[in-house]
Scaffold this motif. Structure first.
Motif, PDB file in Angstrom:
ATOM      1  N   GLY A  96      53.302   5.184  76.722  1.00  0.00           N
ATOM      2  CA  GLY A  96      54.636   5.999  77.041  1.00  0.00           C
ATOM      3  C   GLY A  96      54.551   7.268  76.548  1.00  0.00           C
ATOM      4  N   GLU A 106      66.363   4.533  71.393  1.00  0.00           N
ATOM      5  CA  GLU A 106      65.307   4.496  72.368  1.00  0.00           C
ATOM      6  C   GLU A 106      64.058   4.514  71.657  1.00  0.00           C
ATOM      7  N   ARG A 109      63.224   0.985  71.313  1.00  0.00           N
ATOM      8  CA  ARG A 109      62.917   0.195  72.717  1.00  0.00           C
ATOM      9  C   ARG A 109      61.611   0.524  73.259  1.00  0.00           C
ATOM     10  N   ALA A 110      61.139   1.632  72.974  1.00  0.00           N
ATOM     11  CA  ALA A 110      59.829   2.134  73.513  1.00  0.00           C
ATOM     12  C   ALA A 110      58.709   1.547  72.877  1.00  0.00           C
ATOM     13  N   ALA A 113      58.777  -2.166  74.016  1.00  0.00           N
ATOM     14  CA  ALA A 113      58.315  -2.323  75.338  1.00  0.00           C
ATOM     15  C   ALA A 113      56.802  -2.012  75.413  1.00  0.00           C
ATOM     16  N   ASP A 118      54.456  -3.095  78.130  1.00  0.00           N
ATOM     17  CA  ASP A 118      55.148  -2.336  79.247  1.00  0.00           C
ATOM     18  C   ASP A 118      54.946  -0.977  78.855  1.00  0.00           C
ATOM     19  N   TYR A 120      56.412   2.875  78.898  1.00  0.00           N
ATOM     20  CA  TYR A 120      57.954   3.436  78.647  1.00  0.00           C
ATOM     21  C   TYR A 120      57.873   5.069  78.728  1.00  0.00           C
ATOM     22  N   SER A 122      60.293   8.485  78.557  1.00  0.00           N
ATOM     23  CA  SER A 122      61.777   9.140  78.210  1.00  0.00           C
ATOM     24  C   SER A 122      62.266   9.345  79.723  1.00  0.00           C
TER      25      SER A 122
END
Length: 211
Positions: A96, A106, A109-110, A113, A118, A120, A122
């Protein structure tokens, strides 16, 4: 794990992350070399890695960190949103890319993730990647067009360049001091060599090739 050489930044990130009861900050590194060593020692699920750090800057540390702790997911966190940093971070195995002005929600969330396996990005980073992909397609199209134009003589390239400007046969003839009939013959020859059905296709090809 947080890797950033600025104490206030580390403290702020730690405060944000630990506000989530499921996130624990297990280590903090102050430079890229320490980040690699601590990643190997702690095997954190996620590392937030700053780019601008002493001893070993973040993007140089990233591939080493990935080798030292293959299961650790790395999110690059920086104030620098240049396209090159985004692409290098992804190329080196980053999971990410976030800018330091990212909202706290955020950031959480990152991390979640990345921990879930996953990637991520921005919104700003996503835009950079999309732009780069678009420019890559443009570059590929230009390379293909230039390759096709190698079949043309110098004079045919001159005529094609004028087609690209939208000139008629008569106007192209005046520019090149040729008769309209001669230009028409050149155009027919150009279309055949390039495999174009009409002069509009040829004009687009000229534009893609940068004539």
């Amino acid at each position: 794990m947080i890797a950033d050489d600025e104490p206030l930044i580390r403290a702020g990130i730690r405060m944000i992350l630990t506000s989530d009861q499921e996130i624990e900050v297990v280590a903090e590194a102050v430079n890229g070399r320490e980040a690699v060593d601590l990643a190997r020692a702690h095997a954190a699920d996620v590392v937030l890695l700053d780019i601008q750090m002493p001893v070993l800057e973040g993007l140089s540390a990233l591939p080493e960190l990935r080798r030292a702790a293959p299961s650790t997911r790395v999110i690059v966190l920086t104030t620098f949103g240049e396209r090159e940093n985004v692409l290098r971070a992804l190329e080196y195995g980053g999971a990410g890319f976030l800018l330091k002005d990212t909202a706290p929600a955020e950031l959480i969330r990152a991390v979640r993730a990345a921990a879930a396996g996953d990637a991520y990005l921005s919104p700003a980073a996503t835009r950079h990647v999309v732009e780069q992909l678009a420019s890559g397609r443009e570059a590929a199209r230009a390379e293909e067009a230039r390759a096709r134009l190698t079949a043309l003589s110098e004079r045919e390239r001159q005529v094609l360049a004028l087609l690209g400007e939208g000139l008629s046969n008569a106007d192209a003839g005046r520019r090149l001091h040729m008769s309209e009939a001669t230009v028409k013959t050149y155009v027919s020859r150009i279309l055949a060599k390039l495999g174009c059905e009409n002069r509009v296709q040829a004009a687009l090809l000229a534009r893609d090739a940068g004539l």
